[in-house]
Write a protein that holds these residues in place. Structure first.
Motif, PDB file in Angstrom:
ATOM      1  N   ASN A   7       0.792  -1.121   0.108  1.00  0.00           N
ATOM      2  CA  ASN A   7      -0.012   0.018   0.023  1.00  0.00           C
ATOM      3  C   ASN A   7       0.894   1.233   0.204  1.00  0.00           C
ATOM      4  OD1 ASN A   7      -3.086  -1.262   0.800  1.00  0.00           O
ATOM      5  ND2 ASN A   7      -1.367  -2.085   1.828  1.00  0.00           N
ATOM      6  N   TYR A   8       0.793   2.044  -1.024  1.00  0.00           N
ATOM      7  CA  TYR A   8       1.837   3.145  -1.256  1.00  0.00           C
ATOM      8  C   TYR A   8       1.120   4.328  -1.785  1.00  0.00           C
ATOM      9  CZ  TYR A   8       1.536   2.411  -6.357  1.00  0.00           C
ATOM     10  OH  TYR A   8       1.008   2.244  -7.412  1.00  0.00           O
ATOM     11  N   ASN A   9       1.877   5.376  -1.588  1.00  0.00           N
ATOM     12  CA  ASN A   9       1.256   6.612  -2.166  1.00  0.00           C
ATOM     13  C   ASN A   9       2.263   7.210  -3.195  1.00  0.00           C
ATOM     14  OD1 ASN A   9       1.514   9.814  -1.964  1.00  0.00           O
ATOM     15  ND2 ASN A   9      -0.226   9.529  -2.071  1.00  0.00           N
ATOM     16  N   ASP A  10       3.906   6.938  -3.110  1.00  0.00           N
ATOM     17  CA  ASP A  10       4.853   7.804  -3.880  1.00  0.00           C
ATOM     18  C   ASP A  10       5.743   6.368  -4.045  1.00  0.00           C
ATOM     19  OD1 ASP A  10       6.210   9.221  -5.536  1.00  0.00           O
ATOM     20  OD2 ASP A  10       7.222  10.000  -3.577  1.00  0.00           O
ATOM     21  N   ASN A  31       9.225   5.370  -4.177  1.00  0.00           N
ATOM     22  CA  ASN A  31      10.455   5.960  -3.611  1.00  0.00           C
ATOM     23  C   ASN A  31      11.208   4.918  -3.174  1.00  0.00           C
ATOM     24  OD1 ASN A  31       9.614   5.040  -1.010  1.00  0.00           O
ATOM     25  ND2 ASN A  31       8.752   7.018  -0.530  1.00  0.00           N
ATOM     26  N   ASP A  32      12.414   5.158  -2.533  1.00  0.00           N
ATOM     27  CA  ASP A  32      13.325   4.283  -2.130  1.00  0.00           C
ATOM     28  C   ASP A  32      13.002   2.997  -1.287  1.00  0.00           C
ATOM     29  OD1 ASP A  32      15.488   5.172  -3.809  1.00  0.00           O
ATOM     30  OD2 ASP A  32      16.273   6.340  -2.193  1.00  0.00           O
ATOM     31  N   GLU A  33      12.099   3.450  -0.353  1.00  0.00           N
ATOM     32  CA  GLU A  33      11.299   2.474   0.549  1.00  0.00           C
ATOM     33  C   GLU A  33      10.276   1.570  -0.088  1.00  0.00           C
ATOM     34  OE1 GLU A  33      11.062   1.099   4.637  1.00  0.00           O
ATOM     35  OE2 GLU A  33      12.468   2.401   3.456  1.00  0.00           O
ATOM     36  N   PHE A  34       9.745   2.053  -1.045  1.00  0.00           N
ATOM     37  CA  PHE A  34       8.867   1.471  -1.890  1.00  0.00           C
ATOM     38  C   PHE A  34       9.638   0.401  -2.584  1.00  0.00           C
ATOM     39  CE2 PHE A  34       6.915   0.227  -5.945  1.00  0.00           C
ATOM     40  CZ  PHE A  34       5.530   0.005  -5.570  1.00  0.00           C
ATOM     41  N   ARG A  35      10.638   0.818  -3.379  1.00  0.00           N
ATOM     42  CA  ARG A  35      11.649  -0.316  -4.102  1.00  0.00           C
ATOM     43  C   ARG A  35      12.165  -1.441  -3.099  1.00  0.00           C
ATOM     44  NH1 ARG A  35      12.501   4.862  -6.039  1.00  0.00           N
ATOM     45  NH2 ARG A  35      12.037   5.074  -8.292  1.00  0.00           N
ATOM     46  N   LYS A  56      -0.816  11.113   1.885  1.00  0.00           N
ATOM     47  CA  LYS A  56       0.673  11.381   1.484  1.00  0.00           C
ATOM     48  C   LYS A  56       1.421  10.637   2.369  1.00  0.00           C
ATOM     49  CE  LYS A  56      -0.159  15.752  -0.877  1.00  0.00           C
ATOM     50  NZ  LYS A  56       0.529  17.091  -1.156  1.00  0.00           N
ATOM     51  N   ASN A  57       2.800  10.203   1.741  1.00  0.00           N
ATOM     52  CA  ASN A  57       3.655   9.702   2.734  1.00  0.00           C
ATOM     53  C   ASN A  57       3.200   8.448   3.260  1.00  0.00           C
ATOM     54  OD1 ASN A  57       5.378  11.772   1.796  1.00  0.00           O
ATOM     55  ND2 ASN A  57       5.010  13.116   3.594  1.00  0.00           N
TER      56      ASN A  57
END
Length: 76
Positions: free
Chosen positions: A7-10, A12-16, A42-43
């Motif tokens: 579950n994400y909004n953007d 980014n490195d943490e998503f990757r 957001k975030n």
């Protein structure tokens, strides 16, 4: 079948990092379905494994243990 959702909004490195971790877990256990859900807040980034919410600040070993616990519950 275990269902894992990022579950994400953007993106980014943490998503990757989470995507990589779930990729390793999916490769090891084979019976995991990984999907993605874009959030409006957001975030916000978290993972759900079989509807159990897990924050994304843990290591690969933590998530592997969570999957092992779920598999052990299914077998019993």
């Amino acid at each position: 079948m275990i269902k894992a959702v990022i579950n994400y909004n953007d993106v980014n490195d943490e998503f990757r990092r989470m995507n990589d971790i779930l990729g390793v877990i999916k490769y090891k256990y084979k019976n995991i379905n990984v999907s993605y859900k874009k959030l409006k807040k957001k975030n916000e980034l978290f993972v759900t494994i079989n509807n159990e919410r897990l924050e994304c600040n843990h290591s690969l070993e933590f998530y592997m243990q969570a999957v092992e616990n779920i598999l052990n519950k299914v077998i019993k």
